[in-house]
Design a protein around this motif. Structure first.
Motif, PDB file in Angstrom:
ATOM      1  N   GLU A  74       0.823  -1.205   0.000  1.00 34.80           N
ATOM      2  CA  GLU A  74       0.000   0.000   0.000  1.00 34.80           C
ATOM      3  C   GLU A  74       0.860   1.258   0.000  1.00 34.80           C
ATOM      4  OE1 GLU A  74      -3.899   0.652   0.559  1.00 34.80           O
ATOM      5  OE2 GLU A  74      -3.183  -0.659  -1.032  1.00 34.80           O
ATOM      6  N   ARG A  77       2.033   1.792  -3.442  1.00 36.79           N
ATOM      7  CA  ARG A  77       0.945   2.272  -4.296  1.00 36.79           C
ATOM      8  C   ARG A  77       0.670   3.751  -4.053  1.00 36.79           C
ATOM      9  NH1 ARG A  77      -3.970   3.546  -3.584  1.00 36.79           N
ATOM     10  NH2 ARG A  77      -4.101   2.709  -1.462  1.00 36.79           N
ATOM     11  N   ASP A  80       3.403   5.746  -5.700  1.00 38.61           N
ATOM     12  CA  ASP A  80       3.324   5.650  -7.156  1.00 38.61           C
ATOM     13  C   ASP A  80       2.123   6.415  -7.704  1.00 38.61           C
ATOM     14  OD1 ASP A  80       5.559   4.083  -6.991  1.00 38.61           O
ATOM     15  OD2 ASP A  80       4.526   2.178  -7.404  1.00 38.61           O
ATOM     16  N   GLU A  81       0.984   6.342  -7.014  1.00 33.48           N
ATOM     17  CA  GLU A  81      -0.197   7.078  -7.462  1.00 33.48           C
ATOM     18  C   GLU A  81       0.040   8.583  -7.380  1.00 33.48           C
ATOM     19  OE1 GLU A  81      -3.911   6.081  -5.713  1.00 33.48           O
ATOM     20  OE2 GLU A  81      -3.875   3.995  -6.427  1.00 33.48           O
TER      21      GLU A  81
END
Length: 221
Positions: A74, A77, A80-81
């Motif tokens: 998580e 993520r 990266d998001e």
């Protein structure tokens, strides 16, 4: 090591602020936005409050990113998001933290264990994971980025009612020292700050209560 790096502009930086749903994280996000930067507002469970933070930011291009940073997948993520939405990460502010009261004399072994695990996962591991992801983004883009770790005065003063908080914030400062030396050749600056009390939602009651005068008396300001 002399690597070609691009200096950051005074404004228009891409900033990820973890734990920005309220309190100090919200204030930090607002200052960056007011300076002309674009901000990724991270939240763990407080999505509605994070939305309020997002709506309070001046300028455009800001984004909301949710995720449990204690989970390595998580955390990756979230970083990266944020990088994808903003076009990269130039500044990371590691603000997300937990702080639960657990004085040893009155805390059971089972509760003590759970609280320490939570503090280590969020306060230390998440800071390390986001720092790795953001720093790699900066290195790959040859950007002289910045990482700011929000530590605590508790790392140096001791926290008898919150020992895991004090210990993990000390770890955050130690991590910052190591990363500062490691990343300096890439033009990436790392700094850790040790705030005292802010009148945020978490501690406003303590400042206005019986112990408030004593707390304020601890600061030369």
């Amino acid at each position: 090591m002399n690597l070609p790096v691009t200096s950051l502009p005074a404004t228009g930086r891409r900033v990820l602020v973890s734990g920005a749903s309220r309190g100090l994280g919200r204030a930090v996000a607002q200052v960056f936005a007011a300076n002309g930067d674009v901000v990724a507002v991270h939240h763990g469970t407080r999505a509605a409050e994070a939305r309020l933070t997002l709506e309070s930011l001046s300028g455009t291009g800001h984004v909301l990113v949710g995720g449990d940073l204690s989970d390595p997948a998580e955390a990756a993520r979230v970083a990266d998001e944020a990088a994808e939405a903003l076009g990269g990460i130039d500044v990371l502010v590691n603000n997300a933290a937990v702080n639960e009261r657990h004085p040893l004399p009155t805390t059971s072994y089972e509760e003590w264990t759970e609280i320490w695990q939570r503090h280590l996962s969020v306060n230390v591991l998440a800071t390390a994971l986001l720092s790795h992801r953001a720093a790699r983004n900066m290195i790959d883009r040859s950007v002289a980025g910045r990482i700011v770790n929000i530590g605590s005065r508790g790392a140096y003063r001791g926290e008898p009612d919150h020992p895991a908080y004090g210990a993990t914030k000390a770890a955050v400062h130690a991590l910052g020292q190591s990363l500062a030396v490691s990343l300096a050749p890439y033009g990436i600056g790392v700094v850790s700050v040790a705030p005292g009390f802010f009148e945020t939602e978490r501690v406003a009651g303590r400042l206005s209560g019986p112990e408030g005068e004593g707390i304020r008396g601890q600061s030369p300001f």
